[in-house]
Write an enzyme that holds these catalytic residues in place. Structure first.
Site, short mmCIF file in Angstrom:
data_model
loop_
_atom_site.label_atom_id
_atom_site.label_comp_id
_atom_site.label_asym_id
_atom_site.label_seq_id
_atom_site.Cartn_x
_atom_site.Cartn_y
_atom_site.Cartn_z
N LYS A 82 0.89 -1.20 0.22
CA LYS A 82 -0.04 -0.03 0.00
C LYS A 82 0.81 1.19 -0.08
CE LYS A 82 -4.04 -2.11 2.46
NZ LYS A 82 -4.55 -2.58 3.67
N GLN A 137 -5.16 -1.48 9.51
CA GLN A 137 -4.82 -2.94 9.01
C GLN A 137 -5.42 -4.07 9.72
OE1 GLN A 137 -3.25 -3.47 5.85
NE2 GLN A 137 -3.62 -5.56 6.21
N ASP A 147 -11.20 3.11 3.33
CA ASP A 147 -11.38 1.72 3.27
C ASP A 147 -12.95 1.41 3.31
OD1 ASP A 147 -9.34 0.04 3.04
OD2 ASP A 147 -9.05 -0.40 5.21
#
Ligand code: NAD
Length: 265
Positions: A45, A89, A112
């Protein structure tokens, strides 16, 4: 266009847009472990972000960190005007409640798309729908079968395909095998997010015109990856694993960060 070429093109477009704008969109990544897979995903990422001109900062905390400490970090980032997007995460350590963490992120920065009120759509389903639309695949009036009902893939995918006027059916662990066969045989678009190697295989009859989207990532003993759909089903379009939906997910995270930068509050 194959997914690799498509993603490269979209990333170049994003990079040009950021260069023209002159500013630097920024993403904060919170990690609460030192897990091999998480380290790898995060490195990917950060690398993706760098490629297009997004500044990604990693806040790495030990696995023993108390939930209150993580929440305090999130609150600080929520208020920081230099941070456009925040992601945490997964997986989180057992003593941390994933839902509390997800809901602590400001909906305006939740790139997200996990917060119930997030202004962003979840990256995997949005990446899939954008790709199919850009490829000229018609969704309106088509029979769309989604296998899997997770909060990050199956459920948000169902809503997105519905928003495109697809006839959406969601199948799951309680669906009988014979019913699944009947549904997939009649499907125009099939999205498989189960997490079982070759879950859709030669036992399943498919339309020749079908579009198969393989979300599954199954790690083999030798470290290679296999999808949920047996390759080479001879349909109109079948996304590969690796080099398929994973790339679309990564691209969409960058696009959500750009969106947060341009339109965030
Ligand atoms: P999950 O692991 O949370 O749940 C699996 C889903 O499969 C459940 O909703 C369950 O109802 C369904 N299921 C299980 N057995 C079934 C059966 N026999 N028939 C029909 N449905 C059944 O789901 P997830 O987090 O969405 O992950 C699914 C897969 O997708 C995993 O392999 C994951 O690694 C992968 N994934 C890939 C990406 C990507 O970017 N490529 C993103 C997210 C998840």
């Amino acid at each position: 266009m194959d997914i690799k070429t498509y993603v490269l093109k979209r990333k170049q477009y994003l990079k040009d847009k950021i260069t023209r704008d002159g500013g630097t969109p920024s993403l904060a990544i919170i990690q609460v472990n030192d897990d091999f897979a998480s380290n790898k995903y995060i490195a990917g990422k950060i690398n993706d972000a760098k490629e297009v001109g997004i500044n990604a900062t990693l806040i790495k905390l030990p696995e023993t960190t108390a939930m209150e400490v993580v929440l305090r970090k999130i609150k600080k980032l929520n208020k920081d005007p230099h941070i456009n997007g925040i992601i945490v995460q997964l997986p989180l350590p057992k003593h941390i409640d994933e839902n509390i963490i997800k809901e602590a992120i400001s909906p305006a920065k939740d790139v997200d798309g996990f917060h119930p009120l997030s202004r962003f759509k979840a990256c995997t389903p949005l990446g899939i729908v954008n790709y199919l639309k850009d490829e000229g695949i018609k969704i309106s009036g088509k029979n769309v079968v989604i296998i899997g009902r997770s909060n990050i893939v199956g459920k948000p995918a169902a809503l997105l395909f519905l928003a495109e006027d697809g006839n959406v059916t969601v199948l799951h662990s309680r669906t009988k095998a014979e019913d699944l066969k009947r549904y997939v045989a009649n499907a125009d678009i099939i999205v498989v997010a189960v997490g079982r190697k070759h879950f859709i295989n030669d036992e399943h009859t498919l339309k020749k015109s079908a579009v198969l989207v393989d979300v599954g990532i199954n790690r083999n003993d030798d470290g290679s990856l296999t999808g949920d759909i047996k390759p080479g089903r001879g349909v109109f379009l079948q996304t590969p694993v690796p080099g398929g939906v994973g790339l679309l997910t990564r691209l969409t995270l960058l696009e959500n960060v750009m969106e947060a930068y341009l339109h965030g509050i």
